[in-house]
Design a protein around this motif. Structure first.
Motif, PDB file in Angstrom:
ATOM      1  N   ASP B 154       0.839  -1.187   0.000  1.00  0.00           N
ATOM      2  CA  ASP B 154       0.000   0.000   0.000  1.00  0.00           C
ATOM      3  C   ASP B 154       0.875   1.237   0.000  1.00  0.00           C
ATOM      4  N   TRP B 279      -5.105   7.704   3.286  1.00  0.00           N
ATOM      5  CA  TRP B 279      -5.852   6.866   4.224  1.00  0.00           C
ATOM      6  C   TRP B 279      -6.616   7.677   5.268  1.00  0.00           C
ATOM      7  N   ILE B 344      -6.325  -7.863  -4.241  1.00  0.00           N
ATOM      8  CA  ILE B 344      -6.287  -6.412  -4.039  1.00  0.00           C
ATOM      9  C   ILE B 344      -7.677  -5.892  -3.708  1.00  0.00           C
ATOM     10  N   ASP B 345      -8.665  -6.468  -4.398  1.00  0.00           N
ATOM     11  CA  ASP B 345     -10.033  -6.070  -4.110  1.00  0.00           C
ATOM     12  C   ASP B 345     -10.351  -6.310  -2.630  1.00  0.00           C
ATOM     13  N   VAL B 348      -8.533  -3.795  -0.380  1.00  0.00           N
ATOM     14  CA  VAL B 348      -9.177  -2.481  -0.356  1.00  0.00           C
ATOM     15  C   VAL B 348     -10.431  -2.530   0.507  1.00  0.00           C
ATOM     16  N   LYS B 349     -11.220  -3.589   0.329  1.00  0.00           N
ATOM     17  CA  LYS B 349     -12.512  -3.641   1.041  1.00  0.00           C
ATOM     18  C   LYS B 349     -12.348  -4.029   2.500  1.00  0.00           C
ATOM     19  N   ALA B 352      -8.936  -1.895   4.087  1.00  0.00           N
ATOM     20  CA  ALA B 352      -9.014  -0.448   3.895  1.00  0.00           C
ATOM     21  C   ALA B 352      -7.665   0.178   3.553  1.00  0.00           C
ATOM     22  N   TYR B 354      -4.830   1.664   0.591  1.00  0.00           N
ATOM     23  CA  TYR B 354      -4.754   2.271  -0.742  1.00  0.00           C
ATOM     24  C   TYR B 354      -3.730   1.459  -1.515  1.00  0.00           C
ATOM     25  N   PRO B 355      -4.178   0.684  -2.537  1.00  0.00           N
ATOM     26  CA  PRO B 355      -3.285  -0.319  -3.132  1.00  0.00           C
ATOM     27  C   PRO B 355      -2.081   0.303  -3.835  1.00  0.00           C
ATOM     28  N   GLN B 361      -4.946   1.344  -8.448  1.00  0.00           N
ATOM     29  CA  GLN B 361      -5.202   2.708  -7.995  1.00  0.00           C
ATOM     30  C   GLN B 361      -6.224   3.390  -8.895  1.00  0.00           C
ATOM     31  N   LEU B 364     -10.125   2.140  -8.643  1.00  0.00           N
ATOM     32  CA  LEU B 364     -10.977   2.357  -7.475  1.00  0.00           C
ATOM     33  C   LEU B 364     -12.173   3.211  -7.870  1.00  0.00           C
ATOM     34  N   TRP B 378     -11.179   9.157  -5.549  1.00  0.00           N
ATOM     35  CA  TRP B 378     -10.080   8.261  -5.953  1.00  0.00           C
ATOM     36  C   TRP B 378      -9.356   8.773  -7.195  1.00  0.00           C
TER      37      TRP B 378
END
Lengths: 294, 442
Positions: B154, B279, B344-345, B348-349, B352, B354-355, B361, B364, B378
């Motif tokens: 991240d 973040w 990655i999904d 993110v979910k 939490a 920021y990839p 990126q 999103l 995003w």
């Protein structure tokens, strides 16, 4: 905290002005101040634990919130109830550690107080020196040693270092010297009791109030210990409450700290300590008085 | 205070133990350890069992997806405390010879892991995925060398978060340069004496580092065999003096971030901006839930009008321990975790974050719930991320960061210039590196 100290200072000044006539009130007032000083943080945790995350930083410090039961439910649900696992670990470390430590302290203290043998003073001085070394300093060397023998990251890594407790042995020695009359042991020997029998039947029962003190000291010390388990343990399934709750606080730079869960967890984690003190205290007093009667 | 000092205490104690002798083998006594490691490498029968130290929330759920699909590589997550203490703990474990197989490593701490030979070079394993990351991020895991010491997970490009409602109320424009930010700070003080435009935190070296990076600072660089240390370089002193001046004239506050006072000021609307990283929505929504929908985001103010630079605050990679007997398996898992679209999904979910991958990126979609008033959140972040510049971190960032806290605490207390605190950081960093035996080019 600044508010508390300011209030304390204010009280002290106000008190100084009127204290000239009833001197008898002074000690009570001082003790009351001490009690407020010690209990206020507990009170603060109690209040803060009732606040929902939204209320925590927006409502007045001393007003109760509405989220206590939500906080508790959320804490118990956090990572499938890992709080209970941490609580059980803490109980194992504190309960087991304090019991073993008390046993070791009592036996060594009794031996040091009632037997004359070569090296007795050397051992005792070494122990006194041990009191001066803070446990924190020893944590890293202990970790490296435990790694060497393959015990790091196990329950033993937290239990074993806490069993030998120089201050406990010191207390036990002082208590044994005062509470067990030499004549009693002499009488036992004349009646033909063996040394083991003397210790278990005569000496240890007399030492029970002292042992309760040592047990309480150690129990609280291990319950609150942070650095040793923090260094020793890598597996979060073996964490005690202190280290576990810390993972909620230091959640990484990009994650919010879970303040409401930490506060609720801190409050719940002192409940067993309070319960222990209230029950043990009674036991403590009765034994002190029963020992006083000749 | 204890938690802040803990990392330093650990590091110091460890050095002392290592120096004080041959009681236990630590540090670079690698040959002595290899006999026990060798048989483990030779016989990886059955599923490879890996342990993974991380502090990302819900990582156990993400790892479960992997474990279900890969019965021969089973990963166990051990959730640790995050931050500097985590780095010190990992170093201690690595030196004692029982580190986890995988570890979450913040970019600023990775060089200290490398210096301690605690992380493995993943050059061949990561060759196919190199292109998925921006060059700036990739440099943070290679330090500009040929080796690859971790896979970026991240990233934390910095942006300016501001209270849109209060900006409108006071008639303040969103500042595009730091000069405009200073003007806005003075305006806020005039319009509402109880409020501040922002605050300078002497407890968060990460934030200051990001601002220095934005200004173009290069605190460390490697030339050949020696390090060049320039913490007190011109951009850094410029940033320090800028904030020092604002604090001194009381145009901005000096409450540290993440403290109860700071939280309260956020809730009461007494802080109008927060130069923070991508973040921030998570922190704001948890600490000031009532202000939802009142905050907006803009790029950081620039030093020269028309530029588009930013710095990084936070961000981490997944590194593989140098001692793991399952290096290939660990690298495979780390690759999946940080580059597989499904993983990655989930990151993110569930976690939490920021990839780090460029593709993720820009993919999103929906803005964070707290910023539902800003649907292009995003897209803004991706634009800022493209202009964010970092620098190579040195092997003793912990020392530098502690010097930051000491120096700036003192500067705030005594009202001394901030550039002196920056010089103190430089001196402490160089002294510590010399002591540890690093070659320093002057």
């Amino acid at each position: 905290m600044a508010g508390v100290t300011a209030a304390t200072a204010h009280r002290r000044r106000a008190h100084g002005a009127s204290a000239s006539r009833p001197w008898g009130v002074a000690p009570t007032a001082l003790l009351l101040l001490g009690a407020i000083y010690c209990l206020f943080p507990v009170f603060w945790v109690l209040i803060a634990a009732t606040k929902s995350p939204g209320e925590l930083f927006s409502t007045s410090t001393l007003s109760f919130g509405t989220g206590f039961f939500d906080n508790v439910a959320e804490l118990f649900a956090y990572r499938d109830g890992v709080f209970w696992l941490w609580a059980a670990n803490t109980l194992i470390y504190a309960g087991g550690g304090a019991l073993l430590s008390t046993a070791v302290s009592a036996v060594s203290g009794y031996a040091l107080a009632k037997y004359r043998f070569p090296g007795r003073n050397a051992i005792f001085n070494l122990l006194i020196g041990g009191i001066l070394v803070p446990a924190v300093v020893l944590a890293i060397p202990q970790y490296l040693l435990f790694s060497e023998i393959g015990l790091a990251d196990s329950h033993w890594a937290v239990l074993l270092p806490q069993i030998l407790h120089p201050y406990g042995i010191y207390l036990a020695r002082v208590y044994a010297a005062a509470a067990i009359p030499d004549s009693l042991l002499e009488a036992g020997r004349i009646d033909g009791a063996g040394e083991w029998h003397l210790m278990s039947r005569v000496a240890l029962p007399l030492m029970v109030p002292g042992m309760v003190t040592i047990f309480l000291f150690q129990f609280v010390a291990i319950w609150n210990n942070f650095l040793l388990p923090f260094i020793m343990l890598g597996d979060d399934g073996k964490f005690p409450l202190t280290v576990g709750l810390y993972t909620l606080l230091a959640a990484g730079a990009n994650q919010p700290a879970l303040y409401n869960l930490i506060l609720t967890g801190a409050l719940l984690s002192i409940v067993p300590l309070i319960a222990l003190f209230l029950t043990m205290q009674r036991y403590w007093k009765t034994d002190l008085s029963s020992g006083a009667v000749k | 205070m204890r938690t802040n000092r803990l990392g330093a205490a650990l590091a110091v104690a460890l050095t002392v133990t290592c120096m004080s002798g041959a009681l236990v083998s630590c540090g670079s006594d690698e040959p002595a350890e290899s006999p026990e490691a060798a048989p483990a490498t030779a016989a990886p029968q059955g599923p490879a069992k890996l342990t993974y130290w991380t502090w990302a929330p819900n990582m156990d759920k993400i790892v479960k997806v992997w474990n279900d699909a890969n019965p021969d590589i089973q990963v166990t997550v051990s959730k640790q405390a995050g931050g500097d203490d985590a780095a010190a703990k990992y170093l201690t474990a690595a030196k004692a010879g029982n580190p986890p197989d995988l570890v979450q490593a913040e970019y600023q701490h990775l060089p200290s892991f490398i210096a301690a030979d605690a992380v493995a070079d993943l050059k061949t394993e990561t060759a196919p995925i190199k292109g998925e990351f921006s060059e700036g991020l990739w440099n943070l895991v290679t330090l500009g060398t040929d080796a690859v010491y971790g896979i970026p997970q991240d990233s934390g490009p910095m942006m300016l978060f501001y209270r849109k409602d209060l900006f409108d109320k006071h008639g303040i424009e969103v500042p595009e340069t730091w000069q405009e930010y200073a003007e806005a700070a003075r305006t806020v003080r005039k319009k509402d004496p109880k409020a501040y435009l922002g605050t300078f935190s002497s407890k968060d070296p990460g934030a200051f580092t990001g601002l220095a990076q934005q200004a173009g600072a290069q605190w460390w660089s490697i030339s050949g065999e020696s390090w060049k240390v320039d913490v007190a370089d011109e951009p850094t002193r410029k940033v320090a003096d800028y904030w020092g001046g604002l604090v001194k004239e009381d145009a901005i506050d000096d409450v540290p971030y993440f403290t109860p006072e700071w939280n309260k000021a956020l809730n009461d609307g007494r802080l109008l901006t927060w130069p923070s990283a991508v973040w921030a929505p998570g922190v704001l929504s948890s600490n000031a839930p009532k202000a939802k929908g009142k905050w907006a985001v803009a790029p950081l103010p620039q030093w020269n009008a028309g530029e588009n630079f930013s710095g990084f605050w936070g961000g981490s990679s997944t590194a593989v321990s140098a001692r793991t007997p399952h290096k290939a398996a660990a690298a495979k898992f780390a690759t999946w975790l940080n580059t597989d679209p499904k993983a990655i999904d989930l990151l993110v979910k569930e976690a939490a974050i920021y990839p780090a991958t460029t593709k993720a990126q820009s993919a999103l979609g929906e803005a964070p719930e707290y910023f539902s008033n800003q649907p292009d959140f995003w897209q803004q972040a991706a634009a800022v991320s493209a202009g964010a510049r970092g620098f190579t971190f040195g092997p003793n960032v912990g020392v530098t960061y502690n010097a930051f806290k000491d120096g700036f605490d003192k500067a705030l207390q005594d009202g001394t210039p901030f550039s002196a605190a920056v010089q103190a950081m430089q001196d402490a960093t160089v002294a510590d590196m010399r002591k540890s035996g690093f070659q320093i080019a002057s």
